[in-house]
Design a protein around this motif. Structure first.
Motif, mmCIF file in Angstrom:
data_model
loop_
_atom_site.group_PDB
_atom_site.id
_atom_site.type_symbol
_atom_site.label_atom_id
_atom_site.label_comp_id
_atom_site.label_asym_id
_atom_site.label_seq_id
_atom_site.Cartn_x
_atom_site.Cartn_y
_atom_site.Cartn_z
ATOM 1 N N GLY A 178 0.811 -1.210 0.000
ATOM 2 C CA GLY A 178 0.000 0.000 0.000
ATOM 3 C C GLY A 178 0.841 1.254 0.000
ATOM 4 O O GLY A 178 0.551 2.217 -0.730
ATOM 5 N N PHE A 179 1.916 1.257 0.788
ATOM 6 C CA PHE A 179 2.782 2.432 0.881
ATOM 7 C C PHE A 179 3.533 2.663 -0.426
ATOM 8 O O PHE A 179 3.568 3.783 -0.943
ATOM 9 N N VAL A 180 4.122 1.602 -0.978
ATOM 10 C CA VAL A 180 4.918 1.734 -2.202
ATOM 11 C C VAL A 180 4.048 2.166 -3.377
ATOM 12 O O VAL A 180 4.408 3.073 -4.150
ATOM 13 N N ILE A 181 2.897 1.536 -3.528
ATOM 14 C CA ILE A 181 2.021 1.857 -4.657
ATOM 15 C C ILE A 181 1.463 3.271 -4.515
ATOM 16 O O ILE A 181 1.363 4.027 -5.494
ATOM 17 N N SER A 182 1.102 3.662 -3.284
ATOM 18 C CA SER A 182 0.600 5.022 -3.066
ATOM 19 C C SER A 182 1.673 6.056 -3.381
ATOM 20 O O SER A 182 1.404 7.064 -4.046
ATOM 21 N N ALA A 183 2.898 5.812 -2.915
ATOM 22 C CA ALA A 183 3.995 6.744 -3.176
ATOM 23 C C ALA A 183 4.268 6.855 -4.672
ATOM 24 O O ALA A 183 4.480 7.960 -5.203
ATOM 25 N N MET A 184 4.233 5.722 -5.360
ATOM 26 C CA MET A 184 4.487 5.725 -6.804
ATOM 27 C C MET A 184 3.422 6.532 -7.546
ATOM 28 O O MET A 184 3.735 7.372 -8.398
ATOM 29 N N ALA A 185 2.150 6.294 -7.204
ATOM 30 C CA ALA A 185 1.063 7.002 -7.877
ATOM 31 C C ALA A 185 1.119 8.501 -7.595
ATOM 32 O O ALA A 185 0.949 9.328 -8.507
ATOM 33 N N LEU A 186 1.372 8.867 -6.346
ATOM 34 C CA LEU A 186 1.411 10.287 -5.985
ATOM 35 C C LEU A 186 2.610 10.995 -6.603
ATOM 36 O O LEU A 186 2.535 12.188 -6.918
ATOM 37 N N LEU A 187 3.709 10.275 -6.785
ATOM 38 C CA LEU A 187 4.860 10.846 -7.493
ATOM 39 C C LEU A 187 4.513 11.088 -8.957
ATOM 40 O O LEU A 187 4.865 12.124 -9.535
ATOM 41 N N LEU A 188 3.819 10.135 -9.568
ATOM 42 C CA LEU A 188 3.422 10.290 -10.962
ATOM 43 C C LEU A 188 2.446 11.452 -11.130
ATOM 44 O O LEU A 188 2.463 12.151 -12.147
ATOM 45 N N PHE A 189 1.580 11.661 -10.125
ATOM 46 C CA PHE A 189 0.621 12.763 -10.176
ATOM 47 C C PHE A 189 1.275 14.098 -9.808
ATOM 48 O O PHE A 189 0.616 15.134 -9.867
ATOM 49 N N ASN A 190 2.541 14.043 -9.384
ATOM 50 C CA ASN A 190 3.262 15.229 -8.901
ATOM 51 C C ASN A 190 2.574 15.836 -7.681
ATOM 52 O O ASN A 190 2.609 17.056 -7.463
ATOM 53 N N THR A 191 1.939 14.975 -6.896
ATOM 54 C CA THR A 191 1.281 15.427 -5.671
ATOM 55 C C THR A 191 2.281 15.558 -4.535
ATOM 56 O O THR A 191 2.227 16.501 -3.745
#
Length: 275
Positions: free
Chosen positions: A91-104
């Motif tokens: 959950g942590f890794v996937i969330s971090a990856m998605a939020l990095l891609l969104f530039n959040t």
């Protein structure tokens, strides 16, 4: 030649199947909140203590749920704890990856803010990673087996927390509570109870029990009452964690709780049918 059954998979195949389910579950359950603006903003001002309380409460709940539907067949406590930390890692890794891609989350933010944003997203994503075995996996666990009292409460709690988590960070909870009259609140509360009972009744029939109609009615009522109590606690907890009752008068707190109880109650009552 017949396809290989799950039981005949090699350990390596089983490992990667588990990884695939965890990743898929984390995305399916977590993506809506990963793309919700209120969840991004929440990382800037949520009290770290409240976030810690939410994590500490979710951990034992997930451990109990893992005893029913973990990645592996074993129901030993150590295996369940490992399953939960694996789910949190995904959950942590996937969330971090998605939020990095969104530039959040960016390097311009403080590390503490980025961490809080990711952890908020990682909680529902970890729920999805763990529940993937039940939702999109092969369902190899024994769904007919009766769970213990603590496991039973944990299943109710996970259903309530997951649905409540999807709406608790949003402003709509307070907006709906504000625009409702007392009659609307009463009608919503009654509707919540009725829907919860319908799900409980469906759960009592889906269990395949040959009990009499009177016994099933008693079981459904008992399940509904337990689910309501769990959903009420979860509703107040989620409102407190996300600051939705801070500074409000008691009638406003009640109104917000009634609104939050609707998704939390449905989630709790429907959990037995889903998990």
């Amino acid at each position: 030649m017949s396809p290989t059954s799950p039981a005949e998979n090699s350990p390596r195949q089983s490992h990667w199947i588990g990884v695939g389910r965890a990743v898929g579950g984390a995305f399916v359950f977590g993506l809506p909140l990963m793309m919700t603006m209120e969840m991004w903003w929440m990382g800037f001002y949520i009290d770290p203590l409240r976030l810690l309380v939410l994590i500490l409460i979710s951990l034992p709940v997930l451990v109990c749920v893992s005893s029913v539907i973990g990645f592996r067949e074993s129901r030993e406590w150590l295996d369940n704890i490992i399953d939960v930390f694996v789910a949190y890692t995904f959950g942590f890794v996937i969330s971090a990856m998605a939020l990095l891609l969104f530039n959040t989350i960016t390097w311009d933010n403080f590390i503490e803010i980025n961490y809080k944003i990711v952890m908020l997203q990682a909680i529902p994503a970890s729920f999805g990673a763990l529940l993937a075995r039940s939702e999109i996996g092969s369902g190899e666990h024994d769904s007919s087996a009766e769970t213990g009292g603590i496991d039973h409460l944990a299943v109710l709690a996970i259903g309530a927390i997951f649905l409540a988590f999807n709406v608790a960070p949003t402003e709509e909870i307070q907006l709906i509570a504000f625009q409702m009259t007392s009659w609307h609140q009463l009608a919503l509360f009654i509707t919540t109870l009725v829907v919860m009972y319908i799900f409980s009744e469906a759960g009592s029939f889906s269990s395949g029990s040959t009990s009499t109609k009177t016994t099933k009615l008693s079981v459904a009522l008992s399940y509904s009452c337990t689910a309501f109590a769990v959903a009420l606690v979860v509703s107040v907890l989620m409102l407190w964690v996300f600051g939705r009752i801070d500074g409000l008068a008691f009638p406003q707190i009640v109104s917000n709780t009634i609104v939050m109880l609707f998704p939390a109650g449905i989630g709790a009552a429907a959990a037995r049918l889903i998990i």
